[in-house]
Design an enzyme around this catalytic site. Structure first.
Site, PDB file in Angstrom:
ATOM      1  N   ILE A 284     -36.106 -71.884 -29.338  1.00 44.52           N
ATOM      2  CA  ILE A 284     -35.646 -70.822 -28.605  1.00 44.52           C
ATOM      3  C   ILE A 284     -34.451 -71.524 -29.838  1.00 44.52           C
ATOM      4  O   ILE A 284     -33.201 -69.964 -30.558  1.00 44.52           O
ATOM      5  CB  ILE A 284     -34.865 -71.317 -26.978  1.00 44.52           C
ATOM      6  CG1 ILE A 284     -36.198 -70.987 -26.615  1.00 44.52           C
ATOM      7  CG2 ILE A 284     -34.164 -70.530 -26.259  1.00 44.52           C
ATOM      8  CD1 ILE A 284     -36.033 -71.352 -25.089  1.00 44.52           C
TER       9      ILE A 284
ATOM     10  N   GLU B 112      16.234 -43.427 -25.579  1.00 43.68           N
ATOM     11  CA  GLU B 112      16.009 -42.929 -25.820  1.00 43.68           C
ATOM     12  C   GLU B 112      16.148 -41.671 -27.096  1.00 43.68           C
ATOM     13  O   GLU B 112      15.742 -40.813 -27.715  1.00 43.68           O
ATOM     14  CB  GLU B 112      14.146 -42.434 -24.732  1.00 43.68           C
ATOM     15  CG  GLU B 112      13.275 -43.730 -24.460  1.00 43.68           C
ATOM     16  CD  GLU B 112      12.568 -44.387 -25.981  1.00 43.68           C
ATOM     17  OE1 GLU B 112      12.400 -43.165 -26.936  1.00 43.68           O
ATOM     18  OE2 GLU B 112      12.360 -44.717 -26.158  1.00 43.68           O
TER      19      GLU B 112
ATOM     20  N   PHE C 124     -37.672 -76.283 -27.044  1.00 49.86           N
ATOM     21  CA  PHE C 124     -36.170 -76.074 -27.541  1.00 49.86           C
ATOM     22  C   PHE C 124     -35.736 -75.917 -28.730  1.00 49.86           C
ATOM     23  O   PHE C 124     -34.640 -75.105 -28.989  1.00 49.86           O
ATOM     24  CB  PHE C 124     -35.812 -77.049 -26.893  1.00 49.86           C
ATOM     25  CG  PHE C 124     -35.004 -76.880 -25.582  1.00 49.86           C
ATOM     26  CD1 PHE C 124     -33.801 -76.302 -24.520  1.00 49.86           C
ATOM     27  CD2 PHE C 124     -35.802 -77.855 -24.512  1.00 49.86           C
ATOM     28  CE1 PHE C 124     -33.783 -76.269 -23.246  1.00 49.86           C
ATOM     29  CE2 PHE C 124     -35.412 -77.998 -22.651  1.00 49.86           C
ATOM     30  CZ  PHE C 124     -34.889 -77.330 -22.580  1.00 49.86           C
TER      31      PHE C 124
END
EC number: 3.4.24.-
Length: 611
Positions: free
Chosen positions: A127, A424, A124
Site C-alpha cells: 500500500i 466611492e 502495508f
C-alpha cells in the site's frame, strides 16, 4: 485503478482466509472437554482431605481426577514445594501420581504468529508503494513508467478553429503542422524543424489549447504530461519516467510531446545549497539529454508551456532544444470578440447581446476569463429562470469576474454606509474630472469579494504603455476616496488601505524603475537578484547609498503629496457633485455609468430624490 482494487481485494481475501485457519488451529489445539479450573489452595485442601484420586504433573500445570469423577486442572507456583507436600500421600498409596514432559504445539503452529506479522508487513509495504507512486501503475515497481496520457484520433480533436485571439501564434505553429504532415518538403531543402517549441504567456491565455490544436491539425499522437508528474520522492524516478516517455514517443513517431508547467522540472539548477533538489536536477538533466539525443528528423516535437520563463534553466532554452519561443499574450479587442464567439456557440443569446460591446468592456481579460464570463452569465440566466442570456447577465458576469459576487445580505450601519458612499463617490468624481482616466462604468456601495464597495473604470481601448501623466492621474484617482472622507466627514478610515498601497507602489516604480523623477533623473535603482536557493526567484537588492535611498523616499512622498493636494483641490471645487453622487449611492446603492453621468451633470435619476 481497477487492477489495483482487484489486487487489494484479493490480498484482503487471502488475509481473511489465513486468519480463519489460524483461529481454527488454535481452537483445535485446545481440549474441547469441560474441565474444572481450581486454584492452588483448593487443590491442597482436596489432597489433604483424601478427595483426589490421581494427578498428572506437566511442567507447572496439574491435571487430575477427584474421587467423585470430576476432572480438574490447576497451576502450581512452586513445583519443589508441591512435590514435598504430595510425596507422603503417594508413598502411602492414597494418591496416584504421574509426571509427563511438557509438550508444546507443533512447530508450524508456533510459526503462525510470525507468518501473520510478515503478511501484514507485506500488505502495508505494498500500500505504501502504491501511494508513493501516486496510485499510478498496476505493478508495485512501476516507478519508472511515464504518466503521459496519449491522445489519438479517436479522442475529440481540437483544431485551430477552436483557437481565437492568437493569429500570430497560430501562424508560427502552422509550420510545425506542415512538417508533421509533409516532412519531405522540408527535408529536401535541408531544413531542420525546431525540436522544441516553448509557449510562454500569462495563465489562461491558451497555451495548452494551442498545443492540442497543433496535434489535432497534424493528426498525430499527442502525449500530454505535467512537469510535476516526473518528480517523485525517490531519486531517479523522474529520470526513468523521462526515458520511458521518449521511448513511447519514438514508437509512435511522428508525434507531439506536450509538457505543461515545465517550470516544475526545468527550473534553473542551483549551487547545490539548500538540499531537496537532487531528484529534480536529475530529471532535468535526463530531459536535456533526451531532447538533444534523438536523431534530427525523428519526427518527435516537444511543446512545453510555462508562465515563468525567467526561472527556466538556460540549457533548456538554447537552440537545439527549445529553439522556438512563442509568446502567447492577452488578446486584443478583436481577439476577445473572436473568443467570445467560440464560447457562445452552444449558448442561446438574446437579440440585445453585442459581443463587440462585451469585447470592448473586457480589456485585460484572457481566454480563460472570457470563458468564465460566458459561463457565469449562463448560470445567472438559469438562476433567474430565463431561456436566453441577456446583456444584463453578461454585464453582471463581468463585474463578478472582476470583483466577485455581491454580498447583499451583509448589514451595514448608517455610519458605515455614509462612509463608503463618500469614499466611492470621491473615487468616481475625481476619475470623471481627470483627463487621463477611463470612464466610470459602475459605482456601488454593495460589498463584493473583500471590498466594501468599489468604483469600476473600464478603458475604451487596450493600452500597452502608460505615460507619466496617466500614472499621476491614476494616483490622484486612488487617493480620491481618502480625500473625500477627510473633507466631508472630518475623519479618515481603514477603507483606503488598498488604495494607498497601490498609489505608493505606482509612485515607487515611477522613481526606481521607470526613471520618471526629475530630481533623480532617468535611472533605475535596485537590481534584480537571482536567489540560488529558490532557482532564480526574483528579488531586489540595493545598489545605491543611504543618501540616495532617502532621496527616493522624499521623491515618493512628494509625488503622493502632490496627488493628494490635486485630488483635494478637485473635490473642493466640485463638492456639490460629490454630495449628489454620495446621496444617490446611499439611496440606490449602485449606479451604472449612464446613471453616474446624469447625477454628475445635475440631472435626476429614477429612485433618488435630490433636495
Amino acid at each position: 485503478m481497477n487492477d489495483n482494487n482487484k489486487i487489494i481485494r484479493s490480498m484482503v481475501l487471502y488475509l481473511l482466509i489465513f486468519i480463519a485457519i489460524y483461529a481454527m488451529v488454535q481452537l483445535y489445539s485446545q481440549s474441547t472437554e469441560p474441565i474444572t479450573d481450581i486454584d492452588y489452595g483448593q487443590l491442597i485442601k482436596y489432597i489433604d482431605a483424601n478427595q483426589v484420586k490421581s494427578i498428572t504433573l506437566v511442567g507447572n500445570d496439574v491435571k487430575g481426577v477427584l474421587k467423585n469423577g470430576t476432572e480438574f486442572k490447576s497451576r502450581v507456583p512452586d513445583v519443589t514445594n508441591f512435590m514435598s507436600f504430595v510425596n507422603p500421600y503417594i508413598l502411602q498409596g492414597k494418591l496416584d501420581f504421574k509426571s509427563e514432559p511438557q509438550v508444546g504445539p507443533p512447530w508450524w503452529v508456533q510459526m503462525l504468529p510470525s507468518l501473520f506479522l510478515i503478511v501484514i508487513f507485506i500488505i502495508f509495504w505494498y500500500i505504501f508503494m502504491q501511494q508513493a507512486q501516486g496510485g499510478g501503475g498496476s505493478k508495485v515497481m512501476s516507478f519508472g513508467k511515464s504518466r503521459a496520457r496519449m491522445i489519438t484520433d479517436k479522442d475529440k480533436r481540437v483544431t485551430f478553429n477552436d483557437v481565437a485571439g492568437a493569429d500570430e501564434e497560430k501562424e508560427e505553429l502552422q509550420e510545425i503542422v506542415e512538417f508533421l504532415k509533409y516532412p519531405k518538403k522540408f527535408l529536401e531543402l535541408g531544413a531542420r524543424i525546431p525540436k522544441g517549441v516553448l509557449l510562454v504567456g500569462p495563465p489562461g491565455t491558451g497555451k495548452t489549447l494551442l498545443a492540442k490544436a497543433v496535434a489535432g491539425e497534424a493528426g498525430v499522437p499527442f502525449f500530454s504530461i505535467s512537469g510535476s508528474d516526473f518528480v517523485e520522492m525517490f531519486v531517479g524516478v523522474g529520470a526513468a519516467r523521462v526515458r520511458d516517455l521518449f521511448d513511447q514517443a519514438k514508437k509512435n513517431a511522428p508525434c507531439i510531446v506536450f509538457i505543461d508547467e515545465i517550470d516544475a522540472v526545468g527550473r534553473q539548477r542551483g549551487a547545490g545549497l539548500g538540499g531537496g533538489h537532487d531528484e529534480r536536477e536529475q530529471t532535468l538533466n535526463q530531459l536535456l539529454v533526451e531532447m538533444d539525443g534523438f536523431s534530427v528528423n525523428e519526427g518527435i516535437i516537444v511543446i512545453a508551456a510555462t508562465n515563468r520563463p525567467d526561472i527556466l534553466d538556460p540549457a533548456l532554452l538554447r537552440p537545439g532544444r527549445f529553439d522556438r519561443h512563442i509568446t502567447v499574450g492577452i488578446p486584443d479587442i478583436k481577439g476577445r470578440e473572436e473568443i467570445l464567439k467560440i464560447h457562445s456557440r452552444n449558448k442561446p443569446l438574446a437579440p440585445d447581446v453585442s459581443l463587440q460591446v462585451l469585447a470592448r468592456r473586457t480589456p485585460g481579460f484572457t481566454g480563460a476569463d472570457l470563458e468564465n464570463l460566458m459561463n457565469e452569465a449562463a448560470l445567472l440566466a438559469a438562476r433567474r429562470g430565463l431561456k436566453q442570456i441577456t446583456m444584463a447577465e453578461l454585464e453582471e458576469a463581468i463585474t463578478r469576474v472582476i470583483a466577485g459576487p455581491e454580498k447583499r445580505s451583509r448589514i451595514m450601519s448608517e455610519k458605515d454606509k455614509k462612509l463608503v458612499a463618500y469614499h466611492e463617490a470621491g473615487h468616481a468624481v475625481v476619475a470623471k474630472l481627470l483627463p487621463n482616466t477611463p470612464p466610470v462604468h459602475e459605482v456601488t456601495i454593495i460589498p463584493r469579494g473583500r471590498a466594501g464597495g468599489y468604483t469600476m473604470l473600464l478603458p475604451e481601448e487596450d493600452k500597452y504603455y502608460m505615460s507619466k501623466s496617466e500614472m499621476m492621474d491614476e494616483i490622484v484617482h486612488l487617493l480620491g476616496g481618502r480625500v473625500a472622507e477627510s473633507l466631508v466627514l472630518n475623519d479618515i478610515s481603514t477603507g483606503a488601505q488598498n488604495d494607498i498601497e497601490r498609489a505608493t507602489n505606482i509612485a515607487r516604480k515611477m522613481v526606481t524603475e521607470y526613471g520618471m523623477s526629475e530630481r533623480l533623473g532617468p535611472m533605475t535603482f535596485g537590481t534584480k537578484s537571482e536567489e540560488v536557493f529558490l532557482g532564480r526567484d526574483l528579488g531586489r537588492t540595493r545598489n545605491y547609498s543611504e543618501e540616495v535611498a532617502a532621496e527616493i523616499d522624499r521623491e515618493i512622498k512628494r509625488i503622493i503629496e502632490e496627488a493628494y493636494k490635486r485630488a483635494e483641490s478637485l473635490l473642493k471645487e466640485n463638492i456639490d457633485k460629490l454630495h449628489r453622487v454620495a446621496k444617490a449611492l446611499i439611496e440606490k446603492e449602485k449606479l451604472n455609468g449612464e446613471e453616474f453621468e446624469k447625477v454628475f451633470n445635475g440631472e435626476d435619476i429614477e429612485g433618488v430624490q435630490f433636495a
